[in-house]
Design a protein around this motif. Structure first.
Motif, short mmCIF file in Angstrom:
data_model
loop_
_atom_site.label_atom_id
_atom_site.label_comp_id
_atom_site.label_asym_id
_atom_site.label_seq_id
_atom_site.Cartn_x
_atom_site.Cartn_y
_atom_site.Cartn_z
N PHE A 1 0.87 -1.16 -0.04
CA PHE A 1 -0.05 -0.05 -0.12
C PHE A 1 1.00 1.22 0.00
N LEU A 2 1.92 1.34 0.76
CA LEU A 2 2.71 2.70 0.76
C LEU A 2 3.52 2.62 -0.50
N SER A 3 4.12 1.39 -1.05
CA SER A 3 4.71 1.54 -2.23
C SER A 3 3.73 2.13 -3.52
N SER A 4 2.70 1.57 -3.38
CA SER A 4 1.44 2.06 -4.51
C SER A 4 1.03 3.60 -4.36
N SER A 5 1.38 4.22 -3.09
CA SER A 5 1.18 5.57 -2.74
C SER A 5 2.35 6.45 -3.16
N ALA A 6 3.46 5.74 -3.52
CA ALA A 6 4.52 6.64 -3.93
C ALA A 6 4.41 7.01 -5.41
N PRO A 7 4.70 8.46 -5.85
CA PRO A 7 4.60 8.90 -7.16
C PRO A 7 5.85 8.30 -7.91
N SER A 8 6.77 7.88 -7.08
CA SER A 8 8.05 7.51 -7.74
C SER A 8 8.80 6.28 -6.98
N ARG A 9 9.71 5.69 -7.69
CA ARG A 9 10.55 4.60 -6.67
C ARG A 9 11.36 5.36 -5.94
N LYS A 10 11.80 6.77 -6.41
CA LYS A 10 12.69 7.40 -5.34
C LYS A 10 12.22 7.80 -4.13
N GLU A 11 10.79 8.00 -4.38
CA GLU A 11 10.05 8.55 -2.71
C GLU A 11 9.30 7.23 -2.41
N ASP A 12 9.56 6.25 -2.79
CA ASP A 12 8.87 4.94 -1.98
C ASP A 12 9.64 4.35 -0.67
N PRO A 13 9.03 4.90 0.42
CA PRO A 13 9.74 4.52 1.67
C PRO A 13 9.45 2.82 2.28
N SER A 14 8.85 2.09 1.39
CA SER A 14 8.37 0.82 1.87
C SER A 14 9.41 -0.22 2.24
#
Length: 264
Positions: free
Chosen positions: A194-207
């Motif tokens: 869910f957190l990954s899908s909420s990220a606009p880009s891979r760089k901004e993905d904290p999951s």
């Protein structure tokens, strides 16, 4: 790789003497495990000064069980994040199911507490989870996503860069019931997804960097199985953290899991 994390939540238990005796037994053993795992204990707020002082220079850190979302003012009985930070607390539980259910803390209030903790330089441990009724009605995923979304709405997805999430099925806390391994693994994976899908880009993905720990009647008998599950990065331990031998065994199980991951 980020170290797994073990947090002992003492809830409303303890006394000056009992705390001293428990820490006296825990510290030597837990210090030996710090190479492999991070360890924190969360005593009741009247004992924070005692525990912070006892753990100074040990590498074991102190956490608080709750915090006010307000910085200061006319909030009798509350404790601010700056006060906890001044005591050298490192972690603060926010949204524990007992706070949500017994004290009617809304997800919006929990998100405000999350932000207050981060603004004070500490790490919030966001507790999420479903009731038995919610699970049986097929709403577990939706409930947890709503709890996560409230924090995203408050601080943005970047807030999870410096945070911990604790999955605690409400029906398994203090009941002796433990979620099945497949249930635990599925929820932890869904939180990350869910957190990954909420990220606009891979760089901004904290999951992938986020530590997601499990809380729900963990003990020395089931700890190894739980800690070996995919996407489980530690535990939030309740009653068992008040028993020195039990908490040490749980800690050793987590350390062994961490060793196995490094050697793979």
């Amino acid at each position: 790789m980020t170290k797994p994390l073990l947090i002992g939540n003492w809830k409303m238990n303890g006394s000056l003497q009992l705390n001293q005796e428990l820490l006296h037994r825990l510290i030597p053993k837990l210090q030996q495990l710090q190479k492999h795992i991070d360890i924190a204990v969360c005593p009741p707020s009247p004992y924070l000064f005692q525990v912070c002082d006892a753990l100074a220079c040990t590498g074991i850190v102190t956490g608080a069980q709750t915090v006010s979302e307000h910085a200061s003012g006319a909030h009798t009985g509350e404790v601010s994040a700056s006060m906890l930070s001044e005591l050298k607390c490192r972690f603060v539980l926010v949204g524990h199911s007992e706070r949500r259910l017994k004290y009617a803390e809304s997800s919006a209030a929990v998100a405000a507490k999350f932000e207050a903790v981060q603004n004070a330089g500490m790490t919030p441990v966001l507790c999420v989870g479903e009731t038995l009724e919610e699970r049986e009605s097929g709403q577990a995923a939706m409930v947890i996503e709503q709890q996560l979304q409230a924090v995203i709405d408050q601080v943005g997805l970047a807030g999870f860069e410096q945070a911990v999430v604790a999955y605690e099925p409400v029906w398994a806390i203090g009941t002796g019931e433990v979620a099945q391994a497949s249930q635990i693994e599925s929820v932890h994976q869904s939180i990350r997804a869910f957190l990954s899908s909420s990220a606009p880009s891979r760089k901004e993905d904290p999951s992938q960097r986020l530590r997601i720990v499990y809380g729900g009647s963990v003990n020395s008998s089931n700890a190894a199985e739980i800690f070996n599950l995919a996407d489980v990065n530690g535990g939030l331990i309740g009653g068992a953290s008040l028993k020195a031998d039990e908490f040490i065994q749980i800690s050793e199980s987590l350390a062994e899991t961490a060793d196995a991951l490094v050697s793979e």
